[in-house]
Design a protein around this motif. Structure first.
Motif, PDB file in Angstrom:
ATOM      1  N   PHE A  22      -9.667  -5.526  18.112  1.00 41.22           N
ATOM      2  CA  PHE A  22      -9.520  -5.443  16.662  1.00 41.22           C
ATOM      3  C   PHE A  22     -10.237  -4.204  16.125  1.00 41.22           C
ATOM      4  CE2 PHE A  22      -8.912  -7.087  12.484  1.00 41.22           C
ATOM      5  CZ  PHE A  22     -10.015  -6.668  11.777  1.00 41.22           C
ATOM      6  N   ALA A  74     -15.341  -3.421   5.587  1.00 41.62           N
ATOM      7  CA  ALA A  74     -15.802  -2.086   5.980  1.00 41.62           C
ATOM      8  C   ALA A  74     -14.618  -1.194   6.320  1.00 41.62           C
ATOM      9  CB  ALA A  74     -16.734  -2.192   7.192  1.00 41.62           C
ATOM     10  N   VAL A  75     -13.667  -1.770   7.034  1.00 46.23           N
ATOM     11  CA  VAL A  75     -12.506  -0.993   7.465  1.00 46.23           C
ATOM     12  C   VAL A  75     -11.605  -0.630   6.273  1.00 46.23           C
ATOM     13  CG1 VAL A  75     -10.325  -1.303   8.669  1.00 46.23           C
ATOM     14  CG2 VAL A  75     -12.457  -1.770   9.844  1.00 46.23           C
ATOM     15  N   TYR A  76     -11.328  -1.611   5.441  1.00 44.36           N
ATOM     16  CA  TYR A  76     -10.450  -1.339   4.282  1.00 44.36           C
ATOM     17  C   TYR A  76     -11.079  -0.304   3.360  1.00 44.36           C
ATOM     18  CZ  TYR A  76      -7.693  -5.628   5.008  1.00 44.36           C
ATOM     19  OH  TYR A  76      -6.899  -6.605   5.518  1.00 44.36           O
ATOM     20  N   PHE A 123      -4.417   3.358   7.169  1.00 40.22           N
ATOM     21  CA  PHE A 123      -3.766   3.423   5.855  1.00 40.22           C
ATOM     22  C   PHE A 123      -3.318   4.826   5.467  1.00 40.22           C
ATOM     23  CE2 PHE A 123      -4.811  -0.871   5.289  1.00 40.22           C
ATOM     24  CZ  PHE A 123      -6.135  -1.078   5.623  1.00 40.22           C
ATOM     25  N   VAL A 124      -4.029   5.822   5.983  1.00 38.58           N
ATOM     26  CA  VAL A 124      -3.712   7.213   5.644  1.00 38.58           C
ATOM     27  C   VAL A 124      -3.831   8.050   6.908  1.00 38.58           C
ATOM     28  CG1 VAL A 124      -4.476   7.006   3.236  1.00 38.58           C
ATOM     29  CG2 VAL A 124      -6.107   7.713   4.988  1.00 38.58           C
ATOM     30  N   PHE A 140      -4.679  -7.520  -3.061  1.00 44.23           N
ATOM     31  CA  PHE A 140      -5.912  -7.394  -2.288  1.00 44.23           C
ATOM     32  C   PHE A 140      -6.319  -5.927  -2.103  1.00 44.23           C
ATOM     33  CE2 PHE A 140      -5.012  -5.793   2.013  1.00 44.23           C
ATOM     34  CZ  PHE A 140      -3.628  -5.771   2.005  1.00 44.23           C
ATOM     35  N   ALA A 141      -5.357  -5.008  -2.075  1.00 38.03           N
ATOM     36  CA  ALA A 141      -5.670  -3.617  -1.721  1.00 38.03           C
ATOM     37  C   ALA A 141      -5.533  -2.648  -2.892  1.00 38.03           C
ATOM     38  CB  ALA A 141      -4.772  -3.155  -0.584  1.00 38.03           C
ATOM     39  N   LEU A 183      -0.026   4.677  -1.493  1.00 36.58           N
ATOM     40  CA  LEU A 183      -1.007   5.579  -0.883  1.00 36.58           C
ATOM     41  C   LEU A 183      -0.345   6.868  -0.399  1.00 36.58           C
ATOM     42  CD1 LEU A 183      -3.382   3.257   1.212  1.00 36.58           C
ATOM     43  CD2 LEU A 183      -3.892   4.481  -0.892  1.00 36.58           C
ATOM     44  N   ALA A 190     -13.309   1.923   3.781  1.00 35.28           N
ATOM     45  CA  ALA A 190     -13.382   3.291   4.289  1.00 35.28           C
ATOM     46  C   ALA A 190     -11.995   3.866   4.519  1.00 35.28           C
ATOM     47  CB  ALA A 190     -14.190   3.317   5.586  1.00 35.28           C
ATOM     48  N   GLY A 191     -11.117   3.073   5.096  1.00 34.35           N
ATOM     49  CA  GLY A 191      -9.798   3.580   5.477  1.00 34.35           C
ATOM     50  C   GLY A 191      -8.884   3.873   4.309  1.00 34.35           C
ATOM     51  N   ALA A 192      -9.012   3.116   3.243  1.00 34.08           N
ATOM     52  CA  ALA A 192      -8.109   3.303   2.103  1.00 34.08           C
ATOM     53  C   ALA A 192      -8.828   3.939   0.913  1.00 34.08           C
ATOM     54  CB  ALA A 192      -7.508   1.975   1.699  1.00 34.08           C
ATOM     55  N   GLU A 193      -9.921   4.584   1.201  1.00 35.57           N
ATOM     56  CA  GLU A 193     -10.757   5.171   0.140  1.00 35.57           C
ATOM     57  C   GLU A 193      -9.971   6.146  -0.735  1.00 35.57           C
ATOM     58  OE1 GLU A 193     -13.836   7.710   1.548  1.00 35.57           O
ATOM     59  OE2 GLU A 193     -15.324   6.929   0.168  1.00 35.57           O
ATOM     60  N   PHE A 231      -8.583  -1.066  14.103  1.00 33.18           N
ATOM     61  CA  PHE A 231      -8.834  -0.811  12.687  1.00 33.18           C
ATOM     62  C   PHE A 231      -9.757   0.372  12.424  1.00 33.18           C
ATOM     63  CE2 PHE A 231      -6.622  -3.617   9.901  1.00 33.18           C
ATOM     64  CZ  PHE A 231      -6.130  -4.605  10.747  1.00 33.18           C
ATOM     65  N   LEU A 232     -10.474   0.813  13.448  1.00 29.85           N
ATOM     66  CA  LEU A 232     -11.280   2.027  13.260  1.00 29.85           C
ATOM     67  C   LEU A 232     -10.438   3.240  13.632  1.00 29.85           C
ATOM     68  CD1 LEU A 232     -14.729   0.807  14.654  1.00 29.85           C
ATOM     69  CD2 LEU A 232     -14.030   1.065  12.270  1.00 29.85           C
ATOM     70  N   PHE A 247     -16.441 -11.580  10.174  1.00 33.41           N
ATOM     71  CA  PHE A 247     -15.095 -11.011  10.206  1.00 33.41           C
ATOM     72  C   PHE A 247     -14.670 -10.432   8.862  1.00 33.41           C
ATOM     73  CE2 PHE A 247     -11.370 -10.328  12.616  1.00 33.41           C
ATOM     74  CZ  PHE A 247     -10.271 -10.562  11.813  1.00 33.41           C
ATOM     75  N   TRP A 279     -18.010   8.007   7.710  1.00 44.25           N
ATOM     76  CA  TRP A 279     -18.229   7.377   9.008  1.00 44.25           C
ATOM     77  C   TRP A 279     -16.910   6.999   9.670  1.00 44.25           C
ATOM     78  CZ3 TRP A 279     -16.507   2.507  10.160  1.00 44.25           C
ATOM     79  CH2 TRP A 279     -16.152   1.676   9.066  1.00 44.25           C
ATOM     80  N   ILE A 280     -15.909   6.640   8.870  1.00 42.84           N
ATOM     81  CA  ILE A 280     -14.629   6.227   9.438  1.00 42.84           C
ATOM     82  C   ILE A 280     -13.933   7.416  10.106  1.00 42.84           C
ATOM     83  CG2 ILE A 280     -13.263   6.501   7.310  1.00 42.84           C
ATOM     84  CD1 ILE A 280     -12.723   3.570   9.629  1.00 42.84           C
ATOM     85  N   TYR A 287     -13.674   3.008  -4.378  1.00 48.05           N
ATOM     86  CA  TYR A 287     -12.801   2.025  -3.722  1.00 48.05           C
ATOM     87  C   TYR A 287     -13.628   0.923  -3.072  1.00 48.05           C
ATOM     88  CZ  TYR A 287      -8.842  -0.050  -1.380  1.00 48.05           C
ATOM     89  OH  TYR A 287      -7.881  -0.955  -0.975  1.00 48.05           O
ATOM     90  N   MET A 339     -16.324  -7.165   8.366  1.00 50.95           N
ATOM     91  CA  MET A 339     -15.735  -6.110   9.189  1.00 50.95           C
ATOM     92  C   MET A 339     -14.474  -5.556   8.529  1.00 50.95           C
ATOM     93  SD  MET A 339     -16.177  -7.519  13.084  1.00 50.95           S
ATOM     94  CE  MET A 339     -14.516  -7.127  13.497  1.00 50.95           C
ATOM     95  N   LEU A 340     -13.643  -6.485   8.060  1.00 47.61           N
ATOM     96  CA  LEU A 340     -12.400  -6.064   7.399  1.00 47.61           C
ATOM     97  C   LEU A 340     -12.719  -5.246   6.148  1.00 47.61           C
ATOM     98  CD1 LEU A 340      -9.839  -8.998   7.465  1.00 47.61           C
ATOM     99  CD2 LEU A 340      -9.671  -6.774   8.554  1.00 47.61           C
ATOM    100  N   LEU A 397      -9.159  10.967   6.183  1.00 48.39           N
ATOM    101  CA  LEU A 397     -10.337  10.103   6.337  1.00 48.39           C
ATOM    102  C   LEU A 397     -11.596  10.920   6.110  1.00 48.39           C
ATOM    103  CD1 LEU A 397      -9.413   8.019   9.526  1.00 48.39           C
ATOM    104  CD2 LEU A 397      -9.229   7.334   7.131  1.00 48.39           C
ATOM    105  N   LEU A 448       0.806  -1.215   0.000  1.00 50.48           N
ATOM    106  CA  LEU A 448       0.000   0.000   0.000  1.00 50.48           C
ATOM    107  C   LEU A 448       0.840   1.265   0.000  1.00 50.48           C
ATOM    108  CD1 LEU A 448      -2.629  -1.207   2.611  1.00 50.48           C
ATOM    109  CD2 LEU A 448      -3.145  -0.555   0.270  1.00 50.48           C
TER     110      LEU A 448
END
Lengths: 253, 258, 329
Positions: free
Chosen positions: A178, B38-40, A187-188, B188-189, A44, B42-45, A182-183, B32, A196-197, B58, B35-36, A193, A41
């Motif tokens: 977890f 949702a996180v990926y 990644f950035v 994957f990303a 990014l 949003a987080g790497a959008e 992760f919330l 699970f 919702w995140i 994304y 959940m991952l 962000l 990644l």
């Protein structure tokens, strides 16, 4: 009290390091995450407004450091649950004059286990070309943040293990940790962000720890005080949660 | 032929019943990955802003990930069930019946394949709710589920091979980090051309998981991409075939009968 | 069924493991059709390995054996068609119900749907599991699991039944119930039963003939009565109230039988040629000598005494050796 704690810690560390089934995931998973995120990644960091001076490798190193710290603490909860199922915990509760020392011993053990992972992770990250611009004090601060994460994760999982006393409760130990990890700005940076995140990360104590950790390794500490103001009470609350759980376990016999 | 199909059916029925009667094991394998995701997503959008990134959200790019993720759990479920049968002696009970080794193995993966079907269906529903737009249309949703089931079947076969080789559940669980690694050392990303680190890109290019992911992803972001789909289905068939072949060979020492 | 087809014939059977011991070291035996044959020995003696070979789950490394007329090596599938086996590990699937176990096994045996239902129902009734049939076996007690295991072993209507330590871990009531069922199978259905056990009483009660195995070899074989008679006559032990009367007791008993070592320090023992029939004479002799008794014991030789005489060790205290039933990789 000290001898009880040290004895429990020694056993925890010894079991973790001499049992392949425990040792391999403990070291392997953080390394996989680090390799995947830092390696897969890294582009990014080219996204507009990605303002982090330390390089993407250091950026992800901090996340994986905190992740391995917290999840490493949770693994100790698994060990405790197994001890209850096998009956070994009863032996400890009978033998220890100060039972709270058992909990602190497990926490010390968790720290010992995590240290092994941190060394492996740091070696790999440096081999990856990670830039470390922080001073000795900055890096000490980084280690303290990781310590808080480890303590919080360990005591949280311990509290669950003491209350449920079965490995079936493992998801209860793992999933909240977890989610907290992760919330957050994985990644950035937080500023990038959206949606919702962004809201979730803003409310998440891990975000402050992570951002502070990243600033420390980059040699430009920011809001480190805020991070400790969040993490220390979190670790203390988790410790109280664990000690109350231990009392409950002792009463249950 | 009829007897063989009956045997496979009997073992498959048992495998499915066992899987469905373990909701505690089933639920995480469905939840699970979501959940991952949702996180990926949003987080790497912000990855959408990278030059060369496909012209899609994304969220749609990442939507293939849970379908692939569930395959990892299929390995664990099929492998652990087989390992338990070996450890408990249930395999010897089966050895006293006329069942053949290959029939036994094919039946044993049924539970994991059904789990893959349930999970994939759950992800489809989730995708529809969050507004994922599958470029291949309604047919694409169906093929997405079918490919996911094939991949689950293939990875379940890997789990069987590990279980038959080692004979215990711990070994199956111990293999999980390796499978995790194959998942993460893939596209994957990000699309493979956008992976900056040369060695990582090379590994992802050599990794069959990348093509399985890209097969699923093609349905979502491209539409009907025949080469990608052929690679996806072909590779899962190859992995399944190899895994079953290895398992059958190893089973000869476990299912010893004169 | 033809009686001659229910036999077990074993000649020089050997199972040696790579770089390991000979778990079975050349055994010969013959089990008659419809007989209950006991195979008695301590842990690690070779009992389960023998069963695994005779049920075709482990190839022998030497010797031959025929079960119901079929060679265990060359005609394995035919052997499996005519036998039933309840092995040492109960091996049930905790997520399946009792009834579902029947359904699975019957289906694999190729029984028709109607036959599956009929046999399953009959067997569940026979072992008293009808009410628990639709519960998952993970919730069964040890006794229930053993009963289900036995019923599953009978599903194929076997001519020869192998039971490997079938009552281990059971309470006395469950054990008795299982013994009754096994005895009935042989008596009424003519099933040949090969029963391994480490419980002396089980072999004594159930088996028509018993073979005692130790370190992979048969050290004795015969009916329980023959084996015990071969060891010697029963002994009587007298324990006087007053230890000072031991000498007088010994003198009185010496007129009835042959003096021998007493089990306890306070008692005196003699071997009685006439067995229990000599007891009145013993009592009269002690009474005549003025000996006031605290205890009087008659010790019949047991199978443990047989084992002790043949091996120098007691079966009930014999060493715990792990028996390599599954071949090492």
């Amino acid at each position: 009290m000290v001898s009880v704690g040290l004895a429990v810690a020694w056993r925890t560390i010894y079991n973790a390091l001499t049992n392949r089934a425990f040792l391999v995931p403990q070291i392997a998973f953080p390394l996989f995450f680090f390799t995947a995120f830092a390696g897969g990644l890294s582009s990014l960091s080219k996204v507009p407004n990605f303002d982090y001076p330390g390089g993407y490798t250091a950026f992800q190193y901090c996340f994986v450091l905190l992740q391995s710290a917290a999840i490493g603490g949770v693994f100790t909860g698994f060990s405790i649950a197994r001890d209850f199922e096998s009956g070994f915990s009863r032996r400890l509760l009978l033998a220890a004059p100060h039972r709270s020392a058992i909990a602190f011993g497990y926490a010390l053990g968790a720290l010992g286990r995590a240290s092994v992972t941190w060394v492996a992770l740091t070696v790999v990250a440096l081999a990856f070309g990670m830039e470390v611009s922080g001073s000795g004090i900055d890096l000490f601060g980084l280690a303290l943040i990781a310590l808080c994460a480890n303590v919080a994760g360990a005591f949280w999982a311990m509290g669950i293990a003491f209350r449920f006393r079965t490995i079936q409760a493992a998801p209860l130990m793992q999933v909240p940790v977890f989610l907290l990890l992760f919330l957050s700005p994985v990644f950035v940076p937080y500023e990038l962000l959206r949606g919702w995140i962004e809201t979730a990360a803003g409310l998440n104590p891990t975000t402050y720890a992570l951002e502070a950790a990243r600033s420390l390794i980059a040699g430009s500490p920011e809001e480190v005080g805020l991070a400790f103001a969040v993490m220390v009470p979190l670790a203390a609350a988790a410790a109280a949660w664990a000690l109350l759980g231990l009392r409950r376990a002792a009463r249950a016999g | 032929m009829r007897a063989t199909l009956d045997q496979i059916g009997s073992i498959a029925r048992r495998s499915i019943v066992r899987t469905l009667r373990q909701p505690g094991a089933l639920a995480p394998t469905i939840i699970f990955p979501l959940m991952l995701f949702a996180v990926y997503s949003a987080g790497a959008e912000t990855a959408e802003k990278l030059p060369g990134f496909p012209d899609v959200d994304y969220t749609e790019f990442a939507f293939a990930v849970p379908f692939m993720h569930v395959a990892l759990f299929a390995t664990g479920i099929a492998g652990t069930d087989m390992a338990r049968d070996i450890e408990s002696g249930f395999l010897q009970r089966l050895a006293l019946t006329p069942i053949g080794g290959v029939s036994l193995l094919i039946g044993q993966v049924a539970g994991a394949a059904v789990m893959g079907l349930i999970a994939a269906s759950a992800y489809v529903v989730t995708g529809l709710i969050v507004g994922v737009d599958v470029a291949a249309g309604i047919g694409g949703w169906v093929i997405l589920i079918a490919l996911s089931v094939c991949i689950s079947f293939a990875f379940a076969g890997l789990g069987l091979a590990i279980a038959v080789h080692a004979g215990n559940a711990e070994a199956v669980q111990g293999a999980f980090p390796l499978l995790f690694a194959t998942f993460f050392l893939s596209s994957f990303a990000l699309p493979r051309p956008l992976i900056e680190v040369d060695w990582f890109r090379a590994v992802a290019t050599a990794n069959p998981v990348s093509y399985l992911l890209e097969g699923e992803r093609s349905l979502i972001i491209v539409g009907w991409d025949a080469p990608a789909l052929a690679l996806g289905f072909g590779l899962s068939a190859l992995i399944a075939g190899l895994a079953l072949m290895i398992s059958a060979r190893l089973l000869r020492t476990r299912l010893v009968r004169t | 069924m033809r009686a001659a087809d229910n036999s077990i014939e074993v000649e020089g059977l050997v199972r040696a493991f790579k770089n390991g011991p000979r778990a079975v070291d050349g055994i010969d035996l013959r089990v008659e059709p419809g007989e209950i044959y006991g195979f008695l020995g301590p842990n690690g003696a070779g009992k389960s390995t023998t069963v695994m070979m005779l049920t075709t789950l482990l190839p022998p490394t030497g010797g031959t054996a025929r079960v119901a007329g079929f060679d265990i090596v060359r005609e394995g599938p035919k052997v499996r068609r005519v036998i039933g086996a309840a092995l040492q590990e109960v091996a049930l699937d905790p997520y399946l119900t009792g009834r579902e176990h029947f359904r699975l096994q019957a289906s694999l045996l190729g029984l028709s749907r109607a036959e599956r239902t009929r046999r399953g129902q009959a067997l569940l009734e026979r072992v008293g599991l009808i009410e628990a049939a639709d519960r998952k076996t993970g919730g069964y007690s040890g006794g229930m699991k053993r009963r289900l295991d036995l019923a599953l072993a009978l599903l194929g209507e076997p001519r020869v039944l192998f039971l490997d330590e079938p009552t281990t871990g059971l309470d006395p009531q469950s054990r008795s119930a299982l013994w009754e069922e096994v005895a009935r199978l042989a008596r009424e259905d003519g099933v040949t039963v090969f029963l391994t056990t480490q419980y002396l009483e089980e072999a004594d009660v159930l088996a028509r003939r018993v073979a005692i195995i130790d370190n992979g070899r048969i050290v004795a074989e015969g009916t329980p009565a023959e084996l015990k008679a071969g060891i010697g006559d029963p002994t009587v032990e007298a324990v006087p109230h007053d230890p000072a009367q031991r000498a007088a007791a010994a003198e009185a008993l010496a007129t009835i039988g042959t003096p021998c070592a007493a089990p306890s320090e306070l008692g005196v023992s003699v071997r009685l040629r006439g067995g229990a029939a000599d007891l009145p004479a013993v009592v009269r002799a002690l009474d005549g000598a003025g000996v006031r008794l605290a205890q009087l014991h008659l010790h019949e030789p047991s199978l443990d005494d047989v084992f002790l005489a043949k091996t120098g060790r007691s079966l009930e205290g014999a060493a715990d050796g792990a028996e390599p039933v599954n071949p090492p990789r």
